[in-house]
Design a protein around this motif. Structure first.
Motif, PDB file in Angstrom:
ATOM      1  N   PHE A 197       0.850  -1.200   0.000  1.00 15.73           N
ATOM      2  CA  PHE A 197       0.000   0.000   0.000  1.00 15.73           C
ATOM      3  C   PHE A 197       0.879   1.241   0.000  1.00 15.73           C
ATOM      4  O   PHE A 197       2.062   1.194   0.376  1.00 15.73           O
ATOM      5  CB  PHE A 197      -0.955  -0.007   1.206  1.00 15.73           C
ATOM      6  N   HIS A 198       0.292   2.345  -0.423  1.00 14.53           N
ATOM      7  CA  HIS A 198       1.041   3.605  -0.458  1.00 14.53           C
ATOM      8  C   HIS A 198       1.410   4.060   0.948  1.00 14.53           C
ATOM      9  O   HIS A 198       0.579   3.990   1.864  1.00 14.53           O
ATOM     10  CB  HIS A 198       0.189   4.697  -1.120  1.00 14.53           C
ATOM     11  N   ASP A 199       2.625   4.551   1.085  1.00 12.44           N
ATOM     12  CA  ASP A 199       3.013   5.199   2.333  1.00 12.44           C
ATOM     13  C   ASP A 199       2.169   6.466   2.485  1.00 12.44           C
ATOM     14  O   ASP A 199       1.981   7.229   1.543  1.00 12.44           O
ATOM     15  CB  ASP A 199       4.504   5.554   2.312  1.00 12.44           C
ATOM     16  N   VAL A 200       1.632   6.683   3.693  1.00 13.17           N
ATOM     17  CA  VAL A 200       0.758   7.829   3.949  1.00 13.17           C
ATOM     18  C   VAL A 200       1.528   9.148   3.840  1.00 13.17           C
ATOM     19  O   VAL A 200       0.922  10.196   3.596  1.00 13.17           O
ATOM     20  CB  VAL A 200       0.068   7.667   5.332  1.00 13.17           C
ATOM     21  N   ASN A 201       2.835   9.078   3.970  1.00 13.57           N
ATOM     22  CA  ASN A 201       3.659  10.287   3.943  1.00 13.57           C
ATOM     23  C   ASN A 201       4.813  10.071   2.950  1.00 13.57           C
ATOM     24  O   ASN A 201       5.963   9.891   3.339  1.00 13.57           O
ATOM     25  CB  ASN A 201       4.189  10.562   5.362  1.00 13.57           C
ATOM     26  N   PHE A 246      14.594  -1.427   4.323  1.00 16.44           N
ATOM     27  CA  PHE A 246      13.998  -1.991   5.543  1.00 16.44           C
ATOM     28  C   PHE A 246      14.669  -1.339   6.747  1.00 16.44           C
ATOM     29  O   PHE A 246      15.758  -1.783   7.176  1.00 16.44           O
ATOM     30  CB  PHE A 246      14.230  -3.509   5.622  1.00 16.44           C
ATOM     31  N   ASN A 247      14.106  -0.296   7.277  1.00 17.70           N
ATOM     32  CA  ASN A 247      14.649   0.266   8.513  1.00 17.70           C
ATOM     33  C   ASN A 247      14.480  -0.777   9.608  1.00 17.70           C
ATOM     34  O   ASN A 247      13.408  -1.374   9.749  1.00 17.70           O
ATOM     35  CB  ASN A 247      13.918   1.553   8.880  1.00 17.70           C
ATOM     36  N   THR A 248      15.530  -0.984  10.372  1.00 17.81           N
ATOM     37  CA  THR A 248      15.504  -2.055  11.380  1.00 17.81           C
ATOM     38  C   THR A 248      16.015  -1.510  12.706  1.00 17.81           C
ATOM     39  O   THR A 248      17.212  -1.266  12.875  1.00 17.81           O
ATOM     40  CB  THR A 248      16.363  -3.250  10.894  1.00 17.81           C
ATOM     41  N   ALA A 266      17.618   3.310  13.839  1.00 14.85           N
ATOM     42  CA  ALA A 266      17.817   3.271  12.388  1.00 14.85           C
ATOM     43  C   ALA A 266      16.620   3.859  11.646  1.00 14.85           C
ATOM     44  O   ALA A 266      16.572   3.834  10.416  1.00 14.85           O
ATOM     45  CB  ALA A 266      18.059   1.838  11.937  1.00 14.85           C
ATOM     46  N   GLY A 267      15.639   4.366  12.389  1.00 17.81           N
ATOM     47  CA  GLY A 267      14.510   5.033  11.748  1.00 17.81           C
ATOM     48  C   GLY A 267      13.250   4.205  11.672  1.00 17.81           C
ATOM     49  O   GLY A 267      12.255   4.642  11.103  1.00 17.81           O
ATOM     50  N   GLN A 268      13.268   2.984  12.232  1.00 19.52           N
ATOM     51  CA  GLN A 268      12.033   2.188  12.198  1.00 19.52           C
ATOM     52  C   GLN A 268      11.032   2.769  13.189  1.00 19.52           C
ATOM     53  O   GLN A 268      11.355   2.975  14.366  1.00 19.52           O
ATOM     54  CB  GLN A 268      12.317   0.717  12.543  1.00 19.52           C
ATOM     55  N   SER A 269       9.844   3.065  12.687  1.00 20.68           N
ATOM     56  CA  SER A 269       8.807   3.638  13.554  1.00 20.68           C
ATOM     57  C   SER A 269       7.595   2.720  13.664  1.00 20.68           C
ATOM     58  O   SER A 269       6.794   2.864  14.577  1.00 20.68           O
ATOM     59  CB  SER A 269       8.378   5.012  13.039  1.00 20.68           C
ATOM     60  N   VAL A 270       7.451   1.792  12.724  1.00 17.93           N
ATOM     61  CA  VAL A 270       6.362   0.809  12.785  1.00 17.93           C
ATOM     62  C   VAL A 270       7.018  -0.571  12.883  1.00 17.93           C
ATOM     63  O   VAL A 270       7.782  -0.967  11.989  1.00 17.93           O
ATOM     64  CB  VAL A 270       5.442   0.889  11.546  1.00 17.93           C
ATOM     65  N   PHE A 271       6.713  -1.276  13.962  1.00 15.20           N
ATOM     66  CA  PHE A 271       7.435  -2.521  14.249  1.00 15.20           C
ATOM     67  C   PHE A 271       6.671  -3.744  13.744  1.00 15.20           C
ATOM     68  O   PHE A 271       6.432  -4.705  14.463  1.00 15.20           O
ATOM     69  CB  PHE A 271       7.802  -2.566  15.744  1.00 15.20           C
ATOM     70  N   ALA A 331       7.314  -5.714  10.083  1.00 13.41           N
ATOM     71  CA  ALA A 331       8.274  -5.668   8.972  1.00 13.41           C
ATOM     72  C   ALA A 331       7.650  -5.072   7.716  1.00 13.41           C
ATOM     73  O   ALA A 331       6.517  -5.413   7.345  1.00 13.41           O
ATOM     74  CB  ALA A 331       8.776  -7.079   8.676  1.00 13.41           C
ATOM     75  N   HIS A 332       8.385  -4.188   7.079  1.00 17.02           N
ATOM     76  CA  HIS A 332       7.901  -3.583   5.833  1.00 17.02           C
ATOM     77  C   HIS A 332       9.084  -3.119   5.017  1.00 17.02           C
ATOM     78  O   HIS A 332      10.040  -2.567   5.544  1.00 17.02           O
ATOM     79  CB  HIS A 332       6.946  -2.415   6.105  1.00 17.02           C
ATOM     80  N   GLY A 333       8.988  -3.342   3.719  1.00 16.79           N
ATOM     81  CA  GLY A 333       9.989  -2.827   2.793  1.00 16.79           C
ATOM     82  C   GLY A 333       9.436  -1.588   2.132  1.00 16.79           C
ATOM     83  O   GLY A 333       8.283  -1.568   1.674  1.00 16.79           O
ATOM     84  N   HIS A 334      10.252  -0.521   2.119  1.00 20.86           N
ATOM     85  CA  HIS A 334       9.866   0.693   1.386  1.00 20.86           C
ATOM     86  C   HIS A 334      10.327   0.525  -0.057  1.00 20.86           C
ATOM     87  O   HIS A 334      11.533   0.371  -0.304  1.00 20.86           O
ATOM     88  CB  HIS A 334      10.580   1.926   1.948  1.00 20.86           C
ATOM     89  N   VAL A 335       9.410   0.557  -1.005  1.00 20.42           N
ATOM     90  CA  VAL A 335       9.758   0.606  -2.426  1.00 20.42           C
ATOM     91  C   VAL A 335       9.802   2.081  -2.806  1.00 20.42           C
ATOM     92  O   VAL A 335       8.782   2.777  -2.742  1.00 20.42           O
ATOM     93  CB  VAL A 335       8.711  -0.134  -3.293  1.00 20.42           C
TER      94      VAL A 335
HETATM   95  P1  5GP Z   1       9.561   3.098   9.153  1.00 22.94           P
HETATM   96  O1  5GP Z   1       9.888   4.476   9.677  1.00 22.94           O
HETATM   97  O2  5GP Z   1       9.075   2.201  10.261  1.00 22.94           O
HETATM   98  O3  5GP Z   1      10.621   2.488   8.314  1.00 22.94           O
HETATM   99  O4  5GP Z   1       8.363   3.290   8.140  1.00 22.94           O
HETATM  100  C1  5GP Z   1       7.046   3.447   8.546  1.00 22.94           C
HETATM  101  C2  5GP Z   1       6.337   4.131   7.413  1.00 22.94           C
HETATM  102  O5  5GP Z   1       4.957   3.911   7.603  1.00 22.94           O
HETATM  103  C3  5GP Z   1       6.558   5.633   7.369  1.00 22.94           C
HETATM  104  O6  5GP Z   1       7.139   5.996   6.118  1.00 22.94           O
HETATM  105  C4  5GP Z   1       5.157   6.211   7.559  1.00 22.94           C
HETATM  106  O7  5GP Z   1       4.916   7.337   6.746  1.00 22.94           O
HETATM  107  C5  5GP Z   1       4.249   5.046   7.205  1.00 22.94           C
HETATM  108  N1  5GP Z   1       3.001   5.007   7.934  1.00 22.94           N
HETATM  109  C6  5GP Z   1       2.822   5.189   9.270  1.00 22.94           C
HETATM  110  N2  5GP Z   1       1.528   5.051   9.581  1.00 22.94           N
HETATM  111  C7  5GP Z   1       0.868   4.774   8.425  1.00 22.94           C
HETATM  112  C8  5GP Z   1      -0.493   4.532   8.113  1.00 22.94           C
HETATM  113  O8  5GP Z   1      -1.382   4.528   8.964  1.00 22.94           O
HETATM  114  N3  5GP Z   1      -0.806   4.276   6.812  1.00 22.94           N
HETATM  115  C9  5GP Z   1       0.148   4.249   5.844  1.00 22.94           C
HETATM  116  N4  5GP Z   1      -0.272   4.007   4.592  1.00 22.94           N
HETATM  117  N5  5GP Z   1       1.450   4.476   6.087  1.00 22.94           N
HETATM  118  C10 5GP Z   1       1.815   4.735   7.373  1.00 22.94           C
END
Ligand code: 5GP
Ligand code: ZN
Length: 113
Positions: free
Chosen positions: A29-33, A84-86, A90-95, A97-101
């Motif tokens: 899914f699209h990153d919200v930001n 993959f921020n880990t 290192a910048g991981q904010s959602v724990f 696992a997710h790969g940013h494309v």
């Molecule tokens: P991280 O910082 O953990 O590597 O990446 C988490 C990513 O999740 C961030 O780029 C942030 O913008 C995205 N994110 C956080 N909450 C949501 C959400 O509720 N929906 C979506 N689509 N993306 C989210």
């Protein structure tokens, strides 16, 4: 499903996301930001904390990478960064696992919505 995990809630469709891919194991899914013209998150449906834990399931890790490549092929001509921020520092904010494309090169398929 982990009750407090935002990506588990997206996988479970409890909260909305702009989903670009879904199968029995993986959702994207699209990153919200977004931080690039193409910025899509690819997640295993199963809750694991980070990519190192994900790698304990080789097939699932492989599938996440393959889906990332497929999405990049459709949206950025197959050229992309897969990040993959880990860990918190290192910048991981959602724990979950997710790969940013990530790519600033766009091509082909874009969303109607
Ligand atoms: P991280 O910082 O953990 O590597 O990446 C988490 C990513 O999740 C961030 O780029 C942030 O913008 C995205 N994110 C956080 N909450 C949501 C959400 O509720 N929906 C979506 N689509 N993306 C989210
Ligand atoms: Zn989760």
């Amino acid at each position: 499903m982990t009750a407090s995990c935002i990506f588990c809630k997206i996988v479970d469709k409890q909260i909305p996301a702009k989903i670009v891919h879904e199968d029995e194991d993986v959702m994207a899914f699209h990153d919200v930001n977004p931080e690039a013209a193409v910025h899509i998150l690819v997640v295993p449906k199963m809750h694991v904390q980070n990519v190192v834990q994900l790698a304990q399931n080789e097939q699932l890790l492989s599938k996440v990478v393959q889906i990332a490549g497929q999405i990049a092929k459709e949206r950025s001509g197959g050229e992309f960064r897969l990040l993959f921020n880990t860990g918190k520092s290192a910048g991981q904010s959602v724990f979950h696992a997710h790969g940013h494309v990530l790519s600033n090169k766009t091509s082909g398929e874009t969303d109607v919505v």
